[in-house]
Scaffold this motif. Structure first.
Motif, PDB file in Angstrom:
ATOM      1  N   MET A  42       0.847  -1.189   0.000  1.00 14.63           N
ATOM      2  CA  MET A  42       0.000   0.000   0.000  1.00 14.63           C
ATOM      3  C   MET A  42       0.886   1.243   0.000  1.00 14.63           C
ATOM      4  O   MET A  42       1.871   1.305   0.743  1.00 14.63           O
ATOM      5  CB  MET A  42      -0.910   0.004   1.225  1.00 14.63           C
ATOM      6  N   ILE A  43       0.518   2.199  -0.829  1.00 11.15           N
ATOM      7  CA  ILE A  43       1.261   3.443  -0.942  1.00 11.15           C
ATOM      8  C   ILE A  43       0.426   4.582  -0.370  1.00 11.15           C
ATOM      9  O   ILE A  43      -0.724   4.782  -0.768  1.00 11.15           O
ATOM     10  CB  ILE A  43       1.613   3.753  -2.408  1.00 11.15           C
ATOM     11  N   THR A  44       0.994   5.316   0.583  1.00 13.31           N
ATOM     12  CA  THR A  44       0.347   6.525   1.086  1.00 13.31           C
ATOM     13  C   THR A  44       1.146   7.739   0.602  1.00 13.31           C
ATOM     14  O   THR A  44       2.132   7.590  -0.123  1.00 13.31           O
ATOM     15  CB  THR A  44       0.283   6.521   2.621  1.00 13.31           C
ATOM     16  N   GLU A  45       0.730   8.921   1.022  1.00 17.52           N
ATOM     17  CA  GLU A  45       1.420  10.127   0.575  1.00 17.52           C
ATOM     18  C   GLU A  45       2.871  10.172   1.035  1.00 17.52           C
ATOM     19  O   GLU A  45       3.719  10.761   0.363  1.00 17.52           O
ATOM     20  CB  GLU A  45       0.685  11.365   1.085  1.00 17.52           C
ATOM     21  N   SER A  46       3.155   9.528   2.167  1.00 15.95           N
ATOM     22  CA  SER A  46       4.496   9.688   2.739  1.00 15.95           C
ATOM     23  C   SER A  46       5.276   8.399   2.907  1.00 15.95           C
ATOM     24  O   SER A  46       6.481   8.439   3.193  1.00 15.95           O
ATOM     25  CB  SER A  46       4.396  10.376   4.104  1.00 15.95           C
ATOM     26  N   ALA A  47       4.610   7.221   2.726  1.00 17.77           N
ATOM     27  CA  ALA A  47       5.322   5.970   2.998  1.00 17.77           C
ATOM     28  C   ALA A  47       4.599   4.789   2.380  1.00 17.77           C
ATOM     29  O   ALA A  47       3.461   4.898   1.911  1.00 17.77           O
ATOM     30  CB  ALA A  47       5.466   5.763   4.512  1.00 17.77           C
ATOM     31  N   ALA A  48       5.287   3.624   2.407  1.00 17.50           N
ATOM     32  CA  ALA A  48       4.723   2.380   1.897  1.00 17.50           C
ATOM     33  C   ALA A  48       4.631   1.353   3.014  1.00 17.50           C
ATOM     34  O   ALA A  48       5.476   1.321   3.919  1.00 17.50           O
ATOM     35  CB  ALA A  48       5.583   1.830   0.758  1.00 17.50           C
ATOM     36  N   PHE A  49       3.597   0.526   2.929  1.00 19.22           N
ATOM     37  CA  PHE A  49       3.447  -0.648   3.783  1.00 19.22           C
ATOM     38  C   PHE A  49       3.531  -1.848   2.857  1.00 19.22           C
ATOM     39  O   PHE A  49       2.708  -2.001   1.956  1.00 19.22           O
ATOM     40  CB  PHE A  49       2.097  -0.625   4.502  1.00 19.22           C
ATOM     41  N   VAL A  50       4.543  -2.716   3.039  1.00 17.04           N
ATOM     42  CA  VAL A  50       4.745  -3.852   2.144  1.00 17.04           C
ATOM     43  C   VAL A  50       4.583  -5.154   2.920  1.00 17.04           C
ATOM     44  O   VAL A  50       4.654  -5.181   4.152  1.00 17.04           O
ATOM     45  CB  VAL A  50       6.132  -3.805   1.471  1.00 17.04           C
ATOM     46  N   GLU A 127      -4.464  -9.310  17.449  1.00 22.13           N
ATOM     47  CA  GLU A 127      -4.777  -8.298  16.453  1.00 22.13           C
ATOM     48  C   GLU A 127      -3.817  -7.128  16.584  1.00 22.13           C
ATOM     49  O   GLU A 127      -3.328  -6.823  17.668  1.00 22.13           O
ATOM     50  CB  GLU A 127      -6.221  -7.797  16.614  1.00 22.13           C
ATOM     51  N   LEU A 128      -3.565  -6.486  15.454  1.00 20.29           N
ATOM     52  CA  LEU A 128      -2.722  -5.287  15.426  1.00 20.29           C
ATOM     53  C   LEU A 128      -3.239  -4.368  14.333  1.00 20.29           C
ATOM     54  O   LEU A 128      -3.469  -4.810  13.207  1.00 20.29           O
ATOM     55  CB  LEU A 128      -1.262  -5.657  15.150  1.00 20.29           C
ATOM     56  N   LYS A 129      -3.434  -3.106  14.657  1.00 18.31           N
ATOM     57  CA  LYS A 129      -3.835  -2.119  13.666  1.00 18.31           C
ATOM     58  C   LYS A 129      -2.714  -1.104  13.493  1.00 18.31           C
ATOM     59  O   LYS A 129      -2.255  -0.516  14.478  1.00 18.31           O
ATOM     60  CB  LYS A 129      -5.125  -1.410  14.074  1.00 18.31           C
ATOM     61  N   VAL A 130      -2.266  -0.927  12.266  1.00 12.61           N
ATOM     62  CA  VAL A 130      -1.199   0.017  11.952  1.00 12.61           C
ATOM     63  C   VAL A 130      -1.821   1.194  11.218  1.00 12.61           C
ATOM     64  O   VAL A 130      -2.380   1.030  10.125  1.00 12.61           O
ATOM     65  CB  VAL A 130      -0.115  -0.640  11.079  1.00 12.61           C
ATOM     66  N   ASN A 131      -1.753   2.363  11.801  1.00 12.92           N
ATOM     67  CA  ASN A 131      -2.320   3.566  11.196  1.00 12.92           C
ATOM     68  C   ASN A 131      -1.251   4.321  10.415  1.00 12.92           C
ATOM     69  O   ASN A 131      -0.126   4.497  10.886  1.00 12.92           O
ATOM     70  CB  ASN A 131      -2.902   4.473  12.276  1.00 12.92           C
ATOM     71  N   MET A 132      -1.636   4.757   9.225  1.00 10.91           N
ATOM     72  CA  MET A 132      -0.756   5.561   8.380  1.00 10.91           C
ATOM     73  C   MET A 132      -1.591   6.716   7.824  1.00 10.91           C
ATOM     74  O   MET A 132      -2.080   6.668   6.700  1.00 10.91           O
ATOM     75  CB  MET A 132      -0.164   4.713   7.261  1.00 10.91           C
ATOM     76  N   GLY A 133      -1.781   7.738   8.636  1.00 11.88           N
ATOM     77  CA  GLY A 133      -2.632   8.852   8.246  1.00 11.88           C
ATOM     78  C   GLY A 133      -4.075   8.390   8.109  1.00 11.88           C
ATOM     79  O   GLY A 133      -4.643   7.801   9.029  1.00 11.88           O
ATOM     80  N   SER A 134      -4.665   8.626   6.946  1.00 11.29           N
ATOM     81  CA  SER A 134      -6.046   8.213   6.704  1.00 11.29           C
ATOM     82  C   SER A 134      -6.140   6.757   6.271  1.00 11.29           C
ATOM     83  O   SER A 134      -7.233   6.243   6.024  1.00 11.29           O
ATOM     84  CB  SER A 134      -6.679   9.102   5.637  1.00 11.29           C
ATOM     85  N   ASN A 135      -5.023   6.071   6.177  1.00  7.30           N
ATOM     86  CA  ASN A 135      -4.974   4.663   5.799  1.00  7.30           C
ATOM     87  C   ASN A 135      -4.618   3.810   7.015  1.00  7.30           C
ATOM     88  O   ASN A 135      -4.034   4.289   7.991  1.00  7.30           O
ATOM     89  CB  ASN A 135      -3.934   4.431   4.710  1.00  7.30           C
ATOM     90  N   SER A 136      -4.935   2.530   6.926  1.00  4.67           N
ATOM     91  CA  SER A 136      -4.564   1.618   8.003  1.00  4.67           C
ATOM     92  C   SER A 136      -4.462   0.205   7.466  1.00  4.67           C
ATOM     93  O   SER A 136      -4.994  -0.116   6.393  1.00  4.67           O
ATOM     94  CB  SER A 136      -5.588   1.668   9.149  1.00  4.67           C
ATOM     95  N   VAL A 137      -3.781  -0.646   8.229  1.00  2.00           N
ATOM     96  CA  VAL A 137      -3.708  -2.080   7.936  1.00  2.00           C
ATOM     97  C   VAL A 137      -4.074  -2.818   9.213  1.00  2.00           C
ATOM     98  O   VAL A 137      -3.490  -2.566  10.274  1.00  2.00           O
ATOM     99  CB  VAL A 137      -2.312  -2.507   7.449  1.00  2.00           C
ATOM    100  N   GLU A 138      -5.045  -3.722   9.109  1.00  2.00           N
ATOM    101  CA  GLU A 138      -5.517  -4.488  10.256  1.00  2.00           C
ATOM    102  C   GLU A 138      -5.043  -5.934  10.104  1.00  2.00           C
ATOM    103  O   GLU A 138      -5.433  -6.626   9.166  1.00  2.00           O
ATOM    104  CB  GLU A 138      -7.039  -4.431  10.331  1.00  2.00           C
TER     105      GLU A 138
END
Length: 288
Positions: A42-50, A127-138
């Motif tokens: 996932m690509i956000t404005e400032s970083a990637a979650f791979v 469970e773990l939720k990682v927030n990245m601004g308006s995006n997240s990964v659960e």
């Protein structure tokens, strides 16, 4: 011994392709492909979650492509589970600022086996939720199903679900189900279907799909399990079950002809190893 280990490495990597591809899934979520293996990012404005690096060469290529195409750093790398054919080469995808995530059982296994990858900085139990601004990964652990510490990952707000190995869409489960827990496969898949609906499911192999595709997969797993269990309770050998359990309603699945008997043998082995069917006093042939 060294040449045997070298041969093992060559053979273990022969299933990987050096032809890499990135394709959009939905919104800011993409699928990375190398041969028969897939991961997502996932690509956000400032970083990637791979997710899974798959292998060292693939990880190096993906790292460079994310920086070239999107010009963002990789902030998080998450492993789907412990199996080395998905986790190898994490150090080539994560740099010194990347936080690596794994379920605690996957992390434990990678450390105990001294796996050739980057170890986790963040672990979790359920469970773990990682927030990245308006995006997240659960990330959610569904119990045993394939390997150790296998989790689902839901990318929001795209609502893309990533699951590796224990749900395979548009293809038979792999050969004789090495490393699987058949009860866990069924229970975990039912749990996914009971969760909030997802828009797209991306697997570590085969096709992307919908909830209907997951339901079809579950119907195959249940038919396979029920057929093998009932055959064993009737005192049939694995060879007799392979002859009688045709599963013909699923014959359109790719690799059906090649892997049907192996799938049956895998469930038979699991029921022997995990449920001790060979000790059951109610099965006729066990008394002979």
């Amino acid at each position: 011994m060294k040449w045997i280990m070298s041969l093992f490495v060559v053979l273990s990597l022969s299933c990987f392709s050096n032809e890499y591809k990135i394709e959009p899934v939905k919104d800011n979520v993409y699928r990375f492909n190398t041969g028969h293996y897939y991961s997502v990012f996932m690509i956000t404005e400032s970083a990637a979650f791979v997710t899974d690096p798959i292998n060292s060469d693939a990880a190096q290529w993906l790292n460079a492509e994310i920086k070239r195409r999107f010009n963002v750093p990789i902030k998080y790398l998450a492993y789907s589970h412990n199996h080395i054919d998905h986790t190898q080469g994490g150090g080539f995808l994560a740099d010194s600022t990347t936080q690596v995530i794994a379920h605690r059982y996957a992390d434990e296994d990678l450390r105990w086996t001294d796996a050739p990858t980057r170890m986790a900085d963040i672990t979790f139990a359920q469970e773990l939720k990682v927030n990245m601004g308006s995006n997240s990964v659960e990330l959610v652990y569904h119990g045993p199903n394939n390997g150790r510490g296998s989790v689902s990952m839901r990318f929001m707000p795209a609502n893309v679900l990533y699951i590796v190995d224990w749900i395979v869409l548009g293809r038979m489960p792999y050969q004789d189900l090495q490393g699987y827990d058949i009860h866990g496969m069924i229970r975990s898949t039912e749990e996914v279907l009971a969760m909030a609906p997802f828009d797209v499911l991306v697997g570590g192999h085969a096709n992307m799909g919908t909830r209907d595709d997951v339901k079809y997969y579950l119907s195959y797993i249940k038919a396979l399990y029920d057929g093998v269990r009932d055959g064993m309770l009737s005192g049939l050998s694995v060879e007799e079950i392979q002859q009688q359990l045709t599963l013909s309603e699923f014959k359109s699945l790719p690799m059906f002809a090649q892997w049907r008997e192996a799938n049956i043998a895998g469930v038979h082995r699991m029921l022997m190893d995990q449920s001790y069917f060979n000790f059951r006093p109610d099965i006729k042939n066990n008394k002979d």
